[in-house]
Write an enzyme that holds these catalytic residues in place. Sequence first.
Site, PDB file in Angstrom:
ATOM      1  N   ASP A  45       0.847  -1.197   0.000  1.00  0.00           N
ATOM      2  CA  ASP A  45       0.000   0.000   0.000  1.00  0.00           C
ATOM      3  C   ASP A  45       0.880   1.243   0.000  1.00  0.00           C
ATOM      4  O   ASP A  45       0.847   2.061   0.928  1.00  0.00           O
ATOM      5  CB  ASP A  45      -0.947  -0.003   1.198  1.00  0.00           C
ATOM      6  CG  ASP A  45      -2.138   0.945   0.990  1.00  0.00           C
ATOM      7  OD1 ASP A  45      -2.272   1.483  -0.133  1.00  0.00           O
ATOM      8  OD2 ASP A  45      -2.908   1.141   1.931  1.00  0.00           O
ATOM      9  N   HIS A 103       2.496   5.916  13.540  1.00  0.00           N
ATOM     10  CA  HIS A 103       1.470   6.381  12.597  1.00  0.00           C
ATOM     11  C   HIS A 103       0.062   6.154  13.126  1.00  0.00           C
ATOM     12  O   HIS A 103      -0.919   6.462  12.455  1.00  0.00           O
ATOM     13  CB  HIS A 103       1.638   5.713  11.238  1.00  0.00           C
ATOM     14  CG  HIS A 103       1.129   4.300  11.148  1.00  0.00           C
ATOM     15  ND1 HIS A 103       1.491   3.315  12.027  1.00  0.00           N
ATOM     16  CD2 HIS A 103       0.287   3.715  10.248  1.00  0.00           C
ATOM     17  CE1 HIS A 103       0.901   2.184  11.686  1.00  0.00           C
ATOM     18  NE2 HIS A 103       0.162   2.400  10.620  1.00  0.00           N
ATOM     19  N   GLY A 104      -0.040   5.630  14.326  1.00  0.00           N
ATOM     20  CA  GLY A 104      -1.342   5.398  14.921  1.00  0.00           C
ATOM     21  C   GLY A 104      -1.189   4.594  16.195  1.00  0.00           C
ATOM     22  O   GLY A 104      -0.097   4.522  16.778  1.00  0.00           O
ATOM     23  N   ALA A 105      -2.280   3.968  16.625  1.00  0.00           N
ATOM     24  CA  ALA A 105      -2.251   3.233  17.885  1.00  0.00           C
ATOM     25  C   ALA A 105      -1.522   1.907  17.764  1.00  0.00           C
ATOM     26  O   ALA A 105      -0.929   1.432  18.728  1.00  0.00           O
ATOM     27  CB  ALA A 105      -3.680   2.999  18.369  1.00  0.00           C
ATOM     28  N   GLY A 106      -1.563   1.274  16.610  1.00  0.00           N
ATOM     29  CA  GLY A 106      -0.909  -0.016  16.441  1.00  0.00           C
ATOM     30  C   GLY A 106      -1.791  -1.153  16.938  1.00  0.00           C
ATOM     31  O   GLY A 106      -2.427  -1.059  17.991  1.00  0.00           O
ATOM     32  N   HIS A 120       2.730   7.433   5.103  1.00  0.00           N
ATOM     33  CA  HIS A 120       3.527   6.701   6.075  1.00  0.00           C
ATOM     34  C   HIS A 120       3.972   5.321   5.577  1.00  0.00           C
ATOM     35  O   HIS A 120       4.481   4.521   6.358  1.00  0.00           O
ATOM     36  CB  HIS A 120       2.792   6.591   7.423  1.00  0.00           C
ATOM     37  CG  HIS A 120       1.406   6.028   7.329  1.00  0.00           C
ATOM     38  ND1 HIS A 120       0.310   6.643   7.879  1.00  0.00           N
ATOM     39  CD2 HIS A 120       0.949   4.900   6.764  1.00  0.00           C
ATOM     40  CE1 HIS A 120      -0.765   5.920   7.653  1.00  0.00           C
ATOM     41  NE2 HIS A 120      -0.405   4.856   6.988  1.00  0.00           N
ATOM     42  N   HIS A 146      -7.883   8.488   5.881  1.00  0.00           N
ATOM     43  CA  HIS A 146      -6.777   7.530   5.935  1.00  0.00           C
ATOM     44  C   HIS A 146      -6.987   6.497   4.831  1.00  0.00           C
ATOM     45  O   HIS A 146      -7.871   5.651   4.915  1.00  0.00           O
ATOM     46  CB  HIS A 146      -6.740   6.842   7.306  1.00  0.00           C
ATOM     47  CG  HIS A 146      -5.728   5.737   7.412  1.00  0.00           C
ATOM     48  ND1 HIS A 146      -5.845   4.707   8.302  1.00  0.00           N
ATOM     49  CD2 HIS A 146      -4.578   5.515   6.729  1.00  0.00           C
ATOM     50  CE1 HIS A 146      -4.819   3.886   8.182  1.00  0.00           C
ATOM     51  NE2 HIS A 146      -4.041   4.357   7.224  1.00  0.00           N
TER      52      HIS A 146
END
Length: 373
Positions: A74, A289-292, A234, A163
């Site tokens: 992606d 890039h976020g919470a994971g 990202h 997103h």
Amino acid sequence: MGNTLHSTASNVQVIATENTWLEGKAIQQLEITAQLPDMVRVVGLPDLHPGRGYPVGAAFFSKSRFYPALIGNDIGCGMALWRTDIMLNKWSLDKLEKRLGSIDKPLTPEELPDDIPQHFCYSPGTIGGGNHFAELQQLDEVYQPELLEMWQLSKQQLLLLVHSGSRGMGQMILEQHVREHGHGGLVASSPEALNYLEQHQQALDYAYANRRLIAKRMLKRWRASGERLLDVSHNLLTPCTINGTDGWLHRKGATPSDQGMVIIPGSRGDYSYLVQPLASEFSLFSLAHGAGRKWMRGECKERLDRRYNAVQLSRTALGSRVICLDKQLIYQESPEAYKPISSMMDAMLEAGLVKLVARLKPVLTYKTRGGNE
């Protein structure tokens, strides 16, 4: 930097606190990746979690050779934040949801703007599956009001976070690369490398354009206008110099910290944070890039279906609503399946990598209507 965990390999670092949820498999993947030829250093970020062979939530710096498989399928996946003129006190959640309808079907060629190239034909204007989403957010807490003055935001004025990525284009590029070259990487000066970089740029351009299409499509449904405040990928490869060494910086689920303010979202039932990055070679110029993910996708429904049904999961503890008619996906993307965003922020704050600018609260999250208009 006292919260940095050093693994057994000298060129591996993980940015975390003692309270950060980290899986042994993710650390193992990070250490294996660090052993690739010409790999100089790898950094696991607080949202580090296992991926398909390679970890997600990490940055990798190599010289002379780069690895398209580290970027994954992606290319260009990222976050775009839009200021809108939608005022929360004039809309109900029911009205916002009804007016939006479905945006699952791709835009037709006739609906595409003239400046969108014809080869951008991979489901244009659609979000995609997995952890992709579009979300209306409300300004909740402001930590540095002077940095937000130029954006002229109020707590009643909603923002739109999109997103998404390059959709099928990135998948096609990765499949072709692995079929022809495997996972051994490419010598940066080779014709094959130059060909990949050209395709990689096309995918970045498409992902950027697609986020714009998604936002404009949604705003049109709400008869609203908006202005893009930021757009950061990202999943990407960039040339970079680290500690005087020229090489290639791979980001797989890692937000650049050298491109101005960025947004770091939590799960769909958690806050997002607008932050001012403090660019650092220590973190390979990267942030979470976020919470994971905390749980693998295949185990989410079994863990949760005795506690919640799909309708209950469409409402969050913060009072927001999630539009997701895919019953498997709504379990896979439940807040419980992710790490708390507060733990991500704590680790980066303690490492001196960010300054908080504002906290945003979800209002309405769109994932899928199941393809029905």
